[in-house]
Design a protein around this motif. Structure first.
Motif, mmCIF file in Angstrom:
data_model
loop_
_atom_site.group_PDB
_atom_site.id
_atom_site.type_symbol
_atom_site.label_atom_id
_atom_site.label_comp_id
_atom_site.label_asym_id
_atom_site.label_seq_id
_atom_site.Cartn_x
_atom_site.Cartn_y
_atom_site.Cartn_z
ATOM 1 N N GLN A 47 2.396 9.142 -6.339
ATOM 2 C CA GLN A 47 2.848 10.510 -6.082
ATOM 3 C C GLN A 47 4.168 10.811 -6.780
ATOM 4 O O GLN A 47 4.810 11.828 -6.511
ATOM 5 C CB GLN A 47 2.978 10.730 -4.581
ATOM 6 C CG GLN A 47 1.646 10.676 -3.834
ATOM 7 C CD GLN A 47 1.811 10.796 -2.331
ATOM 8 O OE1 GLN A 47 2.927 10.958 -1.819
ATOM 9 N NE2 GLN A 47 0.707 10.736 -1.599
ATOM 10 N N ASP A 48 4.574 9.906 -7.678
ATOM 11 C CA ASP A 48 5.794 10.088 -8.487
ATOM 12 C C ASP A 48 7.057 10.202 -7.629
ATOM 13 O O ASP A 48 8.004 10.894 -7.980
ATOM 14 C CB ASP A 48 5.654 11.322 -9.386
ATOM 15 C CG ASP A 48 6.687 11.325 -10.522
ATOM 16 O OD1 ASP A 48 7.151 10.227 -10.893
ATOM 17 O OD2 ASP A 48 7.039 12.414 -11.012
ATOM 18 N N GLN A 49 7.087 9.478 -6.499
ATOM 19 C CA GLN A 49 8.268 9.517 -5.637
ATOM 20 C C GLN A 49 9.284 8.435 -6.002
ATOM 21 O O GLN A 49 10.483 8.609 -5.796
ATOM 22 C CB GLN A 49 7.839 9.343 -4.176
ATOM 23 C CG GLN A 49 6.977 10.470 -3.640
ATOM 24 C CD GLN A 49 6.455 10.195 -2.245
ATOM 25 O OE1 GLN A 49 6.842 9.214 -1.604
ATOM 26 N NE2 GLN A 49 5.559 11.051 -1.753
ATOM 27 N N ILE A 50 8.793 7.306 -6.529
ATOM 28 C CA ILE A 50 9.685 6.182 -6.847
ATOM 29 C C ILE A 50 10.628 6.533 -7.993
ATOM 30 O O ILE A 50 11.805 6.163 -7.985
ATOM 31 C CB ILE A 50 8.864 4.919 -7.191
ATOM 32 C CG1 ILE A 50 7.917 4.568 -6.042
ATOM 33 C CG2 ILE A 50 9.788 3.747 -7.506
ATOM 34 C CD1 ILE A 50 8.596 4.336 -4.722
ATOM 35 N N SER A 51 10.122 7.244 -8.986
ATOM 36 C CA SER A 51 10.942 7.573 -10.166
ATOM 37 C C SER A 51 12.157 8.415 -9.802
ATOM 38 O O SER A 51 13.129 8.469 -10.553
ATOM 39 C CB SER A 51 10.097 8.316 -11.205
ATOM 40 O OG SER A 51 9.686 9.572 -10.702
ATOM 41 N N LYS A 52 12.119 9.067 -8.638
ATOM 42 C CA LYS A 52 13.218 9.949 -8.233
ATOM 43 C C LYS A 52 14.324 9.188 -7.511
ATOM 44 O O LYS A 52 15.401 9.741 -7.253
ATOM 45 C CB LYS A 52 12.672 11.071 -7.345
ATOM 46 C CG LYS A 52 11.677 11.982 -8.060
ATOM 47 C CD LYS A 52 11.119 13.045 -7.128
ATOM 48 C CE LYS A 52 10.229 14.039 -7.878
ATOM 49 N NZ LYS A 52 9.056 13.409 -8.485
ATOM 50 N N GLU A 96 0.828 -1.206 0.000
ATOM 51 C CA GLU A 96 0.000 0.000 0.000
ATOM 52 C C GLU A 96 0.862 1.255 0.000
ATOM 53 O O GLU A 96 0.581 2.224 -0.726
ATOM 54 C CB GLU A 96 -0.915 -0.010 1.235
ATOM 55 C CG GLU A 96 -1.995 -1.081 1.229
ATOM 56 C CD GLU A 96 -1.452 -2.475 1.504
ATOM 57 O OE1 GLU A 96 -2.104 -3.464 1.093
ATOM 58 O OE2 GLU A 96 -0.368 -2.588 2.134
ATOM 59 N N GLN A 97 1.929 1.262 0.808
ATOM 60 C CA GLN A 97 2.836 2.410 0.826
ATOM 61 C C GLN A 97 3.559 2.558 -0.511
ATOM 62 O O GLN A 97 3.801 3.672 -0.965
ATOM 63 C CB GLN A 97 3.842 2.252 1.962
ATOM 64 C CG GLN A 97 3.247 2.405 3.346
ATOM 65 C CD GLN A 97 4.283 2.224 4.444
ATOM 66 O OE1 GLN A 97 5.433 1.848 4.185
ATOM 67 N NE2 GLN A 97 3.890 2.494 5.686
ATOM 68 N N LEU A 98 3.906 1.432 -1.120
ATOM 69 C CA LEU A 98 4.578 1.481 -2.413
ATOM 70 C C LEU A 98 3.661 2.080 -3.471
ATOM 71 O O LEU A 98 4.083 2.918 -4.280
ATOM 72 C CB LEU A 98 5.017 0.075 -2.824
ATOM 73 C CG LEU A 98 5.719 -0.050 -4.182
ATOM 74 C CD1 LEU A 98 6.964 0.831 -4.244
ATOM 75 C CD2 LEU A 98 6.079 -1.503 -4.477
ATOM 76 N N ARG A 99 2.397 1.660 -3.480
ATOM 77 C CA ARG A 99 1.445 2.215 -4.441
ATOM 78 C C ARG A 99 1.297 3.742 -4.250
ATOM 79 O O ARG A 99 1.325 4.491 -5.214
ATOM 80 C CB ARG A 99 0.084 1.538 -4.297
ATOM 81 C CG ARG A 99 -0.967 2.086 -5.272
ATOM 82 C CD ARG A 99 -2.343 1.535 -4.938
ATOM 83 N NE ARG A 99 -2.450 0.141 -5.277
ATOM 84 C CZ ARG A 99 -2.779 -0.315 -6.484
ATOM 85 N NH1 ARG A 99 -3.012 0.539 -7.474
ATOM 86 N NH2 ARG A 99 -2.869 -1.600 -6.707
ATOM 87 N N GLU A 100 1.148 4.145 -3.014
ATOM 88 C CA GLU A 100 0.976 5.573 -2.732
ATOM 89 C C GLU A 100 2.188 6.374 -3.196
ATOM 90 O O GLU A 100 2.055 7.434 -3.817
ATOM 91 C CB GLU A 100 0.750 5.779 -1.233
ATOM 92 C CG GLU A 100 0.473 7.226 -0.849
ATOM 93 C CD GLU A 100 0.198 7.397 0.636
ATOM 94 O OE1 GLU A 100 0.120 8.554 1.073
ATOM 95 O OE2 GLU A 100 0.052 6.373 1.339
ATOM 96 N N ALA A 101 3.388 5.875 -2.914
ATOM 97 C CA ALA A 101 4.603 6.569 -3.327
ATOM 98 C C ALA A 101 4.726 6.638 -4.843
ATOM 99 O O ALA A 101 5.136 7.661 -5.404
ATOM 100 C CB ALA A 101 5.821 5.872 -2.727
#
Length: 583
Positions: A124-129, A116-121
């Protein structure tokens, strides 16, 4: 605990070790234990614990861990690793496309401890960074999470079938009746099951409720239950369970109504006259029946087997008496697309062949992996020659049973096949399959497949989409174009009967048949136990109205041999195939 359970535990331990960046030699040791267990042709749980090293070939330390796992459900190292890993992070290991190293980075650097936290991140385009991820990886993670979410609360057909059989047995004992039957998706033999539906005849439904409430692993949903219906879920998989309690007199009517899907039950009956029931549901509501055949007879229809009750034109065919005799297990004469220990199978060629011969089959098609499949010990040209020499010797000894020389040949990224023409021409038949570079878009994936189909050495198309049910989506394809090309070039399409695949999807079977494309029920067996999977392929074929005469491995050994020989004799390789495909 089965071998499969043991293998999963050791693979999980290896993943957790990698997640925590621990000793790579220990990681490889656990992976090696899992691989060794996967090669065994007996159940380890049946072996005396002191004899494990000798019987399994495992080291004493590995065998001790296996014994501990069998006796306690875990072993020290796995228990330690699970204790230091948040449960949500363990869940992340099940997501396709991201391995333990990336999960460690997500956990340590981004504080992500659950899907769930991974999906939310990701949303919110946080993983690509994060270093080493990027937008493309983020999109793939989102797609994998969505697929995983959609797969929750579902079981593969064999898993659901086993659970339903257990519930049936318990209800028969509790209710003291034999009239307990499977209905719904499971009776229609869908490839994945979301709700297990049972119908039980009884005058004491409270006994049924008590029996179900007392079962470990089942959780009732009180607001959804009533006197004549118990509803709940399984605590392990989340699959729904419905049990309908009916009188003996209403058993057949309710079984019928709870089997066909809504389209089948409510489709307008062909040729229904004014004043007559207009749908099958109305037919059943007006009269009590004791055989389902009588329901269709009353409606003026040919009997429709449960597998076909999907509302896909079967009533029109039934009105015209045009539903053909469908394929049955006993129609199959041989098994094509199987693996031996030349590549990643558990058994020798002789063992694979003798099992089929001893179970009254006429032939084996051996299709070990080709050379590009390094992960599966794919065969070099020299090992191909070695295997074919062994096949020649076995064919002399086992006659009239016959082993056909085949290969599961990788379709490379550009659509070429994974051997030069001189090697390809040495096989009786070639099953062409995709195993790598699965992320092409539909246009590229289709072009790749079309080029393989056009190759004159391609006899059969293997698991066309590459899907793994509830695990991985298949790659996108223009199915109409693929099937049309197979029709044009005389290429057979397999229904891969492994219950994780069941690919070609049954929804395309009728189109393939309409184009004159023959299908083959292939178990993709890596163990003699895998031959039993042909049953699931037959069920999928039946859902698409597959008949014996359009099933390639329903042919006799003589007919198959003649087909392969004629096809090879007619090959006139285009200029591009006269050169090495690696040049």
């Amino acid at each position: 605990m089965t071998n499969r359970d043991l293998i999963r535990a050791f693979k999980l331990a290896a993943q957790l070790l990698e997640l925590h960046d621990e000793n790579p030699f220990k990681i490889r040791a656990y992976e090696g234990t899992a691989n060794a267990l996967d090669q065994l042709n007996f159940q380890v749980a049946d072996v005396d614990r002191t004899g494990l090293p000798d019987r399994t070939g495992l080291s004493k330390s590995a065998a001790a861990r296996v014994a501990e796992l069998l006796d306690t459900g875990s072993f020290d190292e796995l228990t330690r690793l699970l204790a230091i890993t948040p449960p949500g992070v363990v869940e992340l290991l099940n997501i396709k496309g991201i391995g333990p190293k990336k999960i460690r980075q997500l956990w340590r650097e981004a504080g992500i401890e659950s899907p769930e936290q991974l999906r939310e991140a990701a949303e919110q385009d946080q993983i690509s960074k994060l270093k080493g991820f990027g937008k493309k990886t983020q999109d793939l993670i989102l797609a994998a999470l969505e697929f995983t979410s959609q797969s929750k609360g579902k079981l593969l057909f064999p898993q659901a079938e086993a659970l339903a059989a257990d519930l049936q047995a318990r209800l028969r004992e509790a209710l003291r009746t034999e009239q307990v039957a499977v209905a719904g998706e499971l009776r229609r033999c869908l490839e994945t099951i979301e709700t297990i539906v049972l119908v039980a005849a009884t005058s004491t439904p409270d006994r049924g409720h008590d029996a179900l409430d007392a079962l470990e692993g089942l959780a009732a949903e009180p607001t959804q239950c009533g006197v004549y219906c118990w509803r709940g879920t399984t605590t392990e998989s989340g699959v729904k369970v419905e049990v309908h309690f009916v009188t003996k007199e209403n058993f057949t009517n309710q079984l019928f109504l709870l089997t066909g899907n809504e389209e089948h039950l409510t489709e307008a009956l062909p040729g229904a006259m004014p004043g007559q029931p207009a749908t099958l549901r109305q037919v059943v509501k007006k009269e009590r029946f004791y055989q389902e055949e009588a329901i269709y007879e009353k409606a003026g229809l040919q009997y429709v087997v449960p597998e076909l009750r999907e509302g896909r034109g079967e009533l029109t065919l039934a009105k015209e008496q045009k539903i053909p005799r469908l394929l049955e297990d006993t129609d199959l004469r041989g098994s094509l697309h199987n693996h031996s220990n030349y590549s990643d199978g558990a058994h020798t060629l002789r063992q694979m062949a003798e099992w089929l011969r001893d179970h009254q089959y006429q032939y084996l098609g051996i299709c070990d992996h080709s050379q590009a499949a390094h992960y599966a010990n794919g065969l070099s040209p020299e090992r191909v020659r070695q295997q074919q020499q062994e096949i020649d010797q076995l064919n002399q000894e086992l006659a009239p049973f016959r082993i056909f020389k085949g290969i599961e040949c990788d379709i490379l990224s550009d659509g070429a096949l994974d051997y030069t023409p001189d090697v390809l021409s040495s096989f009786d038949f070639v099953v062409a399959s995709v195993h790598s570079n699965l992320r092409m878009d539909e246009r590229k994936a289709t072009e790749r497949m079309l080029r393989a189909i056009e190759n004159p050495y391609c006899t059969m198309l293997g698991h066309p989409t590459g899907r793994l049910l509830l695990r991985r989506e298949g790659y996108p394809l223009d199915f109409k174009a693929i099937i049309d090309a197979c029709a044009k070039h005389g290429v057979i399409i397999e229904i891969n009967a492994n219950p994780w695949r069941l690919d070609l999807d049954w929804r395309w079977v009728r189109y393939a048949l309409d184009q004159g494309v023959r299908l083959s029920i292939n178990p993709d067996a890596h163990h003699t136990d895998g031959y039993a999977d042909m049953r699931y392929g037959v069920l999928m074929g039946r859902k698409g109205m597959l008949t014996p005469d359009m099933t390639f491995n329903a042919l006799s050994v003589e007919e198959v041999a003649a087909y392969f020989a004629e096809r090879k004799a007619n090959i006139k390789p285009p200029l591009e195939y006269k050169k090495s495909l690696f040049e």
